[in-house]
Design an enzyme around this catalytic site. Structure first.
Site, PDB file in Angstrom:
ATOM      1  N   GLY A 473       1.169  -0.161 -19.333  1.00  0.00           N
ATOM      2  CA  GLY A 473      -0.217  -0.205 -19.782  1.00  0.00           C
ATOM      3  C   GLY A 473      -1.114   0.597 -18.865  1.00  0.00           C
ATOM      4  N   ALA A 516       1.966   6.051 -10.028  1.00  0.00           N
ATOM      5  CA  ALA A 516       1.271   7.244 -10.520  1.00  0.00           C
ATOM      6  C   ALA A 516       1.540   8.444  -9.617  1.00  0.00           C
ATOM      7  CB  ALA A 516      -0.231   6.974 -10.612  1.00  0.00           C
ATOM      8  N   ILE A 620      -7.841  11.829  -8.503  1.00  0.00           N
ATOM      9  CA  ILE A 620      -7.778  10.939  -9.662  1.00  0.00           C
ATOM     10  C   ILE A 620      -7.165  11.754 -10.803  1.00  0.00           C
ATOM     11  CG2 ILE A 620      -9.120   9.534 -11.264  1.00  0.00           C
ATOM     12  CD1 ILE A 620      -8.916   8.442  -8.344  1.00  0.00           C
ATOM     13  N   LYS A 692      -3.229   9.210  -4.823  1.00  0.00           N
ATOM     14  CA  LYS A 692      -2.723   7.948  -4.303  1.00  0.00           C
ATOM     15  C   LYS A 692      -2.746   6.956  -5.466  1.00  0.00           C
ATOM     16  CE  LYS A 692      -5.466   8.129  -0.450  1.00  0.00           C
ATOM     17  NZ  LYS A 692      -5.920   7.960   0.952  1.00  0.00           N
ATOM     18  N   GLU A 696      -3.832  -1.095  -8.241  1.00  0.00           N
ATOM     19  CA  GLU A 696      -4.018  -2.388  -7.583  1.00  0.00           C
ATOM     20  C   GLU A 696      -5.283  -2.447  -6.736  1.00  0.00           C
ATOM     21  OE1 GLU A 696       0.615  -3.790  -7.423  1.00  0.00           O
ATOM     22  OE2 GLU A 696      -0.186  -2.901  -5.606  1.00  0.00           O
TER      23      GLU A 696
HETATM   24 MO1  MOS Z   1       3.145  -4.742  -8.446  1.00  0.00          MO
HETATM   25  S1  MOS Z   1       2.866  -6.695  -7.928  1.00  0.00           S
HETATM   26  O1  MOS Z   1       4.217  -4.297  -7.153  1.00  0.00           O
HETATM   27  O2  MOS Z   1       3.881  -4.709  -9.989  1.00  0.00           O
END
Ligand code: MOS
Length: 734
Positions: A473, A516, A620, A692, A696
């Site tokens: 996703g 990515a 990006i 980068k 997360e």
């Molecule tokens: Mo992430 S928690 O390493 O999918």
């Protein structure tokens, strides 16, 4: 290809396709329902039978007796898999407890049987007829009660359990301004949309699993090890995944039981772990207790910083490394971090989106807000004063590859209107609402991982990319397509991207926000190899050939890719491997979160009014999909602040609220307005992409900005997440 010196100018820098906010190339397939998910492989396994998992009804103990006769005799039932007939199974390296339990039971809802029938309904009905007598044993289920039994955990992604620099105790003792507080975060469930699901089929001794898995090559190894069969007999296919957040990093019971079931009945079997089973059957983010001590001078400049973390897991499990960011985020010559792991007999703890930082910053960034208040320094300014451009544990000889925290704080504060904040809590009223603003820094490690790809040009001149990379996703299809298009000088619609099949070259996979940057770097390597082949076919020197408009050019000569590909096409394969640039340089992503909340003066209902953030994460690759990642992660951060918690029944050892009705996550109405700004940055030490991770970063610190805004609105400081109405009202009454 090896990446061991900083990247110079390369074809990605053209920024013709890379860096453009392209729509997702898999978007139409997903919204029209034509993207096949693991449970829907009617095309590949049209005659699949349905499995239903029977989970253990105790947290710890043994199965004394199991009677499956009634289940076997029920309508439509084709077979029942249990430990008694599954044969000897190995255990994967990455699951702590066996995925098929029995006779020993390691945790509540651990799979102990699979009932297979012609329909899902028949399988589910028959599963209720399985009779199990248990011999329960007592277990440990209460983190706070077990805290003093913590031991040093095994080393994982988070590095060593403990670090020490300078003399923390002495520096803290003489600090002019001190903060010393404890914070707690609860167990969290990934709550992704698609459950764990697998369709399994055997062809002789060859097994194919259409499954939802973030890490295809890891999965192959784990299936082989668990079933005791050679890796080359296992194929994993995982092209579309309805979210993972770490839940699908590792193999779970659906995959192993579908394989065992299909073997037993000689016909494909599909298994989904039912929603109500997921929180206890699979993994979760472990709860933490965190103690933070900050010692600063009267200007808020930190000289002593300590972060200690307690978390729990099953025997053989790992810790929640919530002190990770505290090793790198702020200055201070005297420092210590420590993690302690206690044995709990709750279900298995493991990675969930930004393991470590996501909950570590819920504590650290509130402690920083408390330091700002104690030292009388504005919270944005306090963080700027404590910026450090090198790894503060290693010293100036280990600088950051790039670090734009200060830029994020300044630009974010500007855009959010931080200057309008009243530093004194409880002062701003808007009708029934007390209004406040909060800030928190964002930090997440940048990990890099070897990643491979195969690239080719077919007879029609279309560019094909194949890699076992997954798209959970996140937008992998699109950024991989963009990378291929940029490298070969074609439009994005000229590229076909094929992902998530173990027949393709091994990629970095989707985890730890390394996907990515690492997977596109692997495509970069394959593209360089393909460019060399095409240049050679054209008779041009590889280092001088230009790739533009579907042509290979040298000066005013040119040839089309289609002609060069000929009838057989041209193919190349390579991978990107990494040297020690991530050792010589600290690599991380940074940001600043801002939040404005309203808190009802009577009911203490909290409404987020605005969230905004500025983020620096290298190049990006696609601002549209990157923004989606960040706002999704900010939403998860808001959930962690205000509502998300698995409630532990400490008598019987399980998570009580194990469905989407009672495990609360934010909905659209909870999140009115989010603003995301990316700060220009190229990180030439991260990869040739100079990118980068960003998937997360957005959750890291977001919840602390919410908590700090609640404090600014009300003057109530809560340190026990989630920050619910009952806690606010109790604190207000006190
Ligand atoms: Mo992430 S928690 O390493 O999918």
């Amino acid at each position: 290809m090896k990446f061991d010196t900083p990247a110079g100018i390369n074809p990605i820098d053209k920024g013709r396709v890379i860096g453009i906010p392209h729509d997702r190339i898999d978007g139409a397939a997903k919204v029209t329902g034509s993207a096949p998910y693991a449970y829907e492989r009617h095309d590949a396994a049209p005659n699949a039978a349905y499995g239903w998992i029977v989970g253990a009804a105790i947290a710890k103990g043994r199965i004394a007796a199991m009677d499956v006769r009634a289940a076997e005799a029920a309508p439509g039932v084709l077979g029942v898999v249990t430990h008694a007939n599954a044969g000897k199974l190995g255990k994967g390296n990455m699951n702590t407890a066996p995925l098929l339990g029995g006779p020993q039971v390691d945790h509540y809802e651990q799979a102990v049987a699979l009932v297979i029938a012609d329909t899902l309904e028949n399988a589910r009905d028959a599963a209720r007829l399985v009779r199990i007598d248990y011999a329960p044993e007592s277990g440990r289920f209460d983190l706070a009660a077990e805290r003093l039994n913590g031991v040093i955990p095994p080393e994982g992604f988070g590095g060593p359990s403990d670090t020490k620099t300078g003399d923390f105790d002495a520096a803290f003792a003489k600090a002019a301004v001190k903060v010393e507080q404890s914070y707690t975060t609860p167990d969290h469930s990934h709550a992704m949309m698609e459950p764990h699901a697998t369709t399994a089929a055997w062809n002789g001794d060859k097994l194919t699993l259409w499954t939802a898995n973030q890490m295809v090559a890891w999965g192959v190894g784990e299936v082989a090890k668990t079933l005791g069969i050679p890796k080359q007999n296992v194929r994993l296919v995982s092209p579309y995944i309805g979210g993972g957040f770490g839940a699908k990093l590792f193999l779970r019971a659906d995959a192993i039981l579908a394989a065992l079931g299909a073997k037993q009945i000689g016909r494909p079997v599909k298994v989904a772990i039912a929603r109500h089973q997921i929180p206890n059957n699979t993994t979760h983010r472990p709860a933490t207790i965190q103690r933070i001590r900050l010692g600063a001078d009267k200007n808020g400049v930190i000289d002593a910083i300590a972060h200690e973390v307690w978390s729990g897991d099953l025997p053989g499990g790992g810790a929640e490394t919530a002190a990770q960011q505290t090793r790198l985020l702020y200055r201070g010559a005297n420092r210590m971090t420590a993690h302690r792991l206690v044995t709990l007999n709750l279900p298995e703890g493991n990675a969930m989106r930004a393991p470590g930082e996501a909950v570590g910053l819920l504590a650290l960034e509130v402690a920083m807000d408390e330091l700002a208040e104690a030292s009388g320094v504005d919270p944005v300014e306090l963080r700027i004063r404590n910026d450090v451009q090198y790894d503060p544990e290693a010293g100036p000889q280990r600088p950051f590859s790039s670090r734009k925290l200060v830029e994020c704080l300044r630009a974010g504060a500007d855009r959010f209107g931080w200057a309008k904040r009243n530093p004194k809590p409880g002062q701003i009223r808007d009708g029934r609402w007390l209004v406040g603003m909060g800030v928190a820094a964002a930090f997440r490690n940048n990990l890099v991982a070897k990643s491979g790809a195969r690239m080719g040009i077919d007879a029609q001149g279309k560019v094909i990319v194949e890699t076992d990379m997954t798209d959970i996703g996140t937008g992998s299809y699109t950024i991989i397509g963009q990378t291929a298009a940029e490298m070969l000088g074609v439009q994005l619609d000229q590229v076909t991207v094929r992902l998530g099949d173990s027949r393709f070259p091994v990629s970095a996979g989707s985890g730890g926000q390394w996907g990515a940057n690492s997977s596109t770097a692997g495509v970069y390597a394959a593209a360089m190899a393909l460019r060399a082949k095409l240049a050679e076919k054209a008779g041009y020197p590889a280092d001088q050939a230009q790739f533009e408009d579907g042509l290979v050019k040298l000066g005013n000569k040119s040839q089309t890719l289609a002609v060069l590909a000929g009838r057989d096409g041209v193919w190349a394969e390579d991978s990107m491997e990494y040297g020690d640039l991530d050792k010589r340089y600290a690599q991380a992503t940074f940001g600043a979160h801002f939040c404005e909340v309203g808190v009802d003066i009577d009911t203490a209902e909290v409404r987020i009014r605005r969230m905004g953030g500025a983020f620096a994460a290298g190049r990006i690759l696609n601002p549209k999909s990157a923004r989606s990642q960040v706002i999704g992660a900010m939403t998860m951060g808001a959930g962690a602040a205000l509502m998300e918690a698995l409630d532990v029944d400490t008598r019987f050892g399980f998570f009580v609220n194990h469905d989407m009705a009672e495990y609360l996550v934010p909905v659209h109405a909870d999140i009115p307005d989010q603003d995301v700004l990316f700060i220009d940055e190229l990180d030439d030490k991260s990869s040739p992409m100079k990118a980068k991770g960003v998937g997360e970063l957005g959750i890291c610190g977001a919840g602390a900005a919410v908590a700090n805004a609640i404090y600014n609105a009300t003057g109530i400081r809560l340190r026990d997440y989630p920050l619910t109405i009952d806690k606010l009202l109790r604190a207000q009454a006190a």
